[in-house]
Design a protein around this motif. Structure first.
Motif, PDB file in Angstrom:
ATOM      1  N   ASP A  74       0.817  -1.216   0.000  1.00 23.95           N
ATOM      2  CA  ASP A  74       0.000   0.000   0.000  1.00 23.95           C
ATOM      3  C   ASP A  74       0.849   1.264   0.000  1.00 23.95           C
ATOM      4  O   ASP A  74       0.330   2.364   0.178  1.00 23.95           O
ATOM      5  CB  ASP A  74      -0.939   0.016   1.214  1.00 23.95           C
ATOM      6  N   LEU A 105      -4.473   7.563  -5.432  1.00 20.42           N
ATOM      7  CA  LEU A 105      -5.728   7.796  -4.704  1.00 20.42           C
ATOM      8  C   LEU A 105      -6.822   6.866  -5.221  1.00 20.42           C
ATOM      9  O   LEU A 105      -7.552   6.249  -4.437  1.00 20.42           O
ATOM     10  CB  LEU A 105      -6.160   9.262  -4.831  1.00 20.42           C
ATOM     11  N   GLY A 108      -6.488   3.377  -3.959  1.00 22.06           N
ATOM     12  CA  GLY A 108      -6.587   3.176  -2.521  1.00 22.06           C
ATOM     13  C   GLY A 108      -5.241   3.018  -1.819  1.00 22.06           C
ATOM     14  O   GLY A 108      -5.167   2.435  -0.737  1.00 22.06           O
ATOM     15  N   GLU A 110      -2.065   3.910   0.419  1.00 22.24           N
ATOM     16  CA  GLU A 110      -1.973   4.669   1.675  1.00 22.24           C
ATOM     17  C   GLU A 110      -0.943   5.786   1.637  1.00 22.24           C
ATOM     18  O   GLU A 110      -1.129   6.827   2.260  1.00 22.24           O
ATOM     19  CB  GLU A 110      -1.617   3.723   2.833  1.00 22.24           C
ATOM     20  N   GLU A 111       0.167   5.552   0.931  1.00 17.39           N
ATOM     21  CA  GLU A 111       1.278   6.492   1.021  1.00 17.39           C
ATOM     22  C   GLU A 111       2.116   6.459  -0.242  1.00 17.39           C
ATOM     23  O   GLU A 111       2.294   5.404  -0.852  1.00 17.39           O
ATOM     24  CB  GLU A 111       2.150   6.081   2.220  1.00 17.39           C
ATOM     25  N   ARG A 158      -4.108   8.395   2.965  1.00 17.52           N
ATOM     26  CA  ARG A 158      -5.229   8.009   3.822  1.00 17.52           C
ATOM     27  C   ARG A 158      -4.801   8.225   5.258  1.00 17.52           C
ATOM     28  O   ARG A 158      -3.693   7.867   5.651  1.00 17.52           O
ATOM     29  CB  ARG A 158      -5.588   6.537   3.610  1.00 17.52           C
ATOM     30  N   TYR A 159      -5.681   8.800   6.039  1.00 14.58           N
ATOM     31  CA  TYR A 159      -5.332   9.124   7.433  1.00 14.58           C
ATOM     32  C   TYR A 159      -6.153   8.297   8.381  1.00 14.58           C
ATOM     33  O   TYR A 159      -7.246   7.902   8.106  1.00 14.58           O
ATOM     34  CB  TYR A 159      -5.561  10.604   7.699  1.00 14.58           C
TER      35      TYR A 159
END
Length: 159
Positions: A74, A105, A108, A110-111, A158-159
């Motif tokens: 991710d 984005l 999906g 994360e970083e 994503r936070y």
């Protein structure tokens, strides 16, 4: 200029290798492995991750790639972003960076992470404008062991 970005395919491996070497020429230290980029390596990157090509009309003028981290799928590492010398100074690389961000984005992720060579600190401001932050605690998995360690930057999606 008629600027477009398109997703790279396996058929683009040689083109991207050529673009990378041309973008690196006279800009990035001769010790960088980007000067020795091959279509085989690019094809591996495109298979395992992906890439985008920057076009002026139908003329390829830049490219970027990304790879998921082995232990952290991710997390994508952005690598080999470059624009041909005659197109520099017009902020065109932002189109490549934005394409990767939007693609991540949508997927999906994360970083995003990237590395800034220690001899190119002015790039830090460019990436900071896109919400990347210096992350001194991180190591770049594609770092050249024969070079000074690059500065790693990250953007959390994503936070």
């Amino acid at each position: 200029m008629d600027i477009l970005v398109r997703e790279a395919t396996a058929d683009d491996a040689q083109l991207i290798a050529d673009l990378t070497r041309a973008a690196w020429a006279g800009k990035v230290s001769v010790t960088s492995s980007g000067h020795r980029e091959t279509a085989v390596k690019v094809a591996d990157h495109l298979r395992d991750g992906g890439g985008f090509i920057l076009l002026d009309g139908d003329k390829p003028i830049g490219s970027v790639r990304w790879l998921p981290r082995d232990a952290e799928p991710d997390v994508w590492e952005i690598l080999r972003m470059g624009v041909l010398p005659e197109y520099r100074g017009t902020n065109l690389s932002q189109h490549l960076l934005e394409a990767v961000i939007h693609h991540a984005l949508a997927a999906g992720i994360e970083e995003l992470r990237l590395a800034v060579r220690s001899d190119q600190p002015k790039l830090i401001d460019f990436y900071t404008a896109y919400e990347f932050e210096l992350a001194a605690e991180l190591e770049y998995s594609h770092a050249n062991p024969l070079e000074p360690a690059p500065l790693v930057m990250r953007r959390l999606l994503r936070y």
